[in-house]
Design a protein around this motif. Structure first.
Motif, PDB file in Angstrom:
ATOM      1  N   ASP A 134       0.829  -1.201   0.000  1.00  0.00           N
ATOM      2  CA  ASP A 134       0.000   0.000   0.000  1.00  0.00           C
ATOM      3  C   ASP A 134       0.866   1.255   0.000  1.00  0.00           C
ATOM      4  O   ASP A 134       2.074   1.219   0.255  1.00  0.00           O
ATOM      5  N   ALA A 135       0.237   2.374  -0.279  1.00  0.00           N
ATOM      6  CA  ALA A 135       0.956   3.644  -0.422  1.00  0.00           C
ATOM      7  C   ALA A 135       1.713   4.032   0.838  1.00  0.00           C
ATOM      8  O   ALA A 135       2.826   4.559   0.775  1.00  0.00           O
ATOM      9  N   ALA A 136       1.136   3.757   1.997  1.00  0.00           N
ATOM     10  CA  ALA A 136       1.779   4.125   3.255  1.00  0.00           C
ATOM     11  C   ALA A 136       3.069   3.346   3.474  1.00  0.00           C
ATOM     12  O   ALA A 136       4.040   3.871   4.031  1.00  0.00           O
ATOM     13  N   ALA A 137       3.099   2.090   3.045  1.00  0.00           N
ATOM     14  CA  ALA A 137       4.296   1.265   3.201  1.00  0.00           C
ATOM     15  C   ALA A 137       5.378   1.655   2.212  1.00  0.00           C
ATOM     16  O   ALA A 137       6.573   1.592   2.516  1.00  0.00           O
ATOM     17  N   ILE A 138       4.966   2.076   1.015  1.00  0.00           N
ATOM     18  CA  ILE A 138       5.923   2.416  -0.036  1.00  0.00           C
ATOM     19  C   ILE A 138       6.483   3.825   0.149  1.00  0.00           C
ATOM     20  O   ILE A 138       7.628   4.104  -0.228  1.00  0.00           O
ATOM     21  N   ALA A 139       5.726   4.717   0.756  1.00  0.00           N
ATOM     22  CA  ALA A 139       6.127   6.121   0.878  1.00  0.00           C
ATOM     23  C   ALA A 139       7.512   6.314   1.485  1.00  0.00           C
ATOM     24  O   ALA A 139       8.292   7.149   0.993  1.00  0.00           O
ATOM     25  N   PRO A 140       7.888   5.575   2.560  1.00  0.00           N
ATOM     26  CA  PRO A 140       9.232   5.787   3.110  1.00  0.00           C
ATOM     27  C   PRO A 140      10.354   5.433   2.144  1.00  0.00           C
ATOM     28  O   PRO A 140      11.432   6.037   2.196  1.00  0.00           O
ATOM     29  N   VAL A 141      10.116   4.458   1.253  1.00  0.00           N
ATOM     30  CA  VAL A 141      11.129   4.103   0.255  1.00  0.00           C
ATOM     31  C   VAL A 141      11.401   5.307  -0.646  1.00  0.00           C
ATOM     32  O   VAL A 141      12.550   5.683  -0.891  1.00  0.00           O
ATOM     33  N   ALA A 142      10.316   5.919  -1.150  1.00  0.00           N
ATOM     34  CA  ALA A 142      10.460   7.093  -2.011  1.00  0.00           C
ATOM     35  C   ALA A 142      11.073   8.268  -1.252  1.00  0.00           C
ATOM     36  O   ALA A 142      11.897   9.011  -1.803  1.00  0.00           O
TER      37      ALA A 142
END
Length: 221
Positions: free
Chosen positions: A125-133
């Protein structure tokens, strides 16, 4: 390790016929952090840097029982002390290596599910991916709304979306990977595909285009 790497490169440059007027560096995972430290010393004429599956923060431990997640601590605290000190004193400051190399000479690729450098679950989900970005934005000093942040001249970062390549555990002769971080390099459809189709892949984030950019950038006239 950065000191050893620098010494080794200098020895190679001493070999007859070697031309080290300009140097291109590639590093994957912790190796990208070591490469950044090499650049930071300013002792080598690095003219291009390709980073893979790396971000300027690290889990304090590995395995299924990771006690602290990047999503909880970025960007409110300094990088964990077990890491490589690749950032300047504040987490949002300019990475140390970019004080020696312009950001136009940097390209970074990573999986959106990379659970070593950003994704706390790893989740889709977006919340999990956001820290990578977020880590990639700090690492490359580029910022985009999309996961594809490759700029017009090829610099920037690419966070490869979930489902783009085989991310689950797989087994083939002599090779076994077990997490999204490692599976980025699966030889079927990952960063270094070679089993079918074009060796090196045709996608913007795969090795053929990434290394073509690195060579063209580092050794441009």
């Amino acid at each position: 390790r950065a000191k050893d790497s620098t010494k080794t490169i200098k020895k190679l440059c001493g070999v007859e016929g070697a031309d080290c007027e300009k140097i291109a560096l590639y590093g994957a995972s912790g190796g990208a952090g070591i490469a950044a430290k090499v650049i930071e010393t300013g002792k080598l004429p690095v003219a291009g840097f390709l980073s893979a599956i790396f971000g300027p923060q690290f889990f304090p431990s590995f395995g299924p029982a990771k006690p602290l997640y990047l999503g909880d601590i970025l960007p409110s605290v300094n990088p964990h002390p077990c890491f490589l000190d690749v950032l300047s004193p504040t987490p949002t400051g300019l990475p140390n290596y970019l004080q020696k190399l312009d950001k136009s000479k940097v390209r970074s690729v990573i999986s959106a599910r990379d659970d070593y450098f950003g994704n706390p679950l790893p989740g889709n989900d977006a919340a999990a991916i956001a820290p990578v970005a977020a880590l990639q934005q700090i690492w490359t000093q580029q910022a985009c709304a999309d996961l594809d942040c490759i700029q017009s001249e090829g610099e920037g970062y690419f966070v490869v979306p979930t489902g783009t390549f085989g991310e689950e555990p797989y087994t083939i002769p002599s090779i076994r990977c077990c997490d999204p971080h490692s599976n980025f390099f699966n030889p079927i459809d990952g960063f270094f595909p070679g089993g079918t189709g074009t060796v090196g892949g045709t996608a913007e984030w795969q090795s053929l285009k990434a290394f073509t950019w690195l060579i063209d950038t580092a050794f441009a006239e």
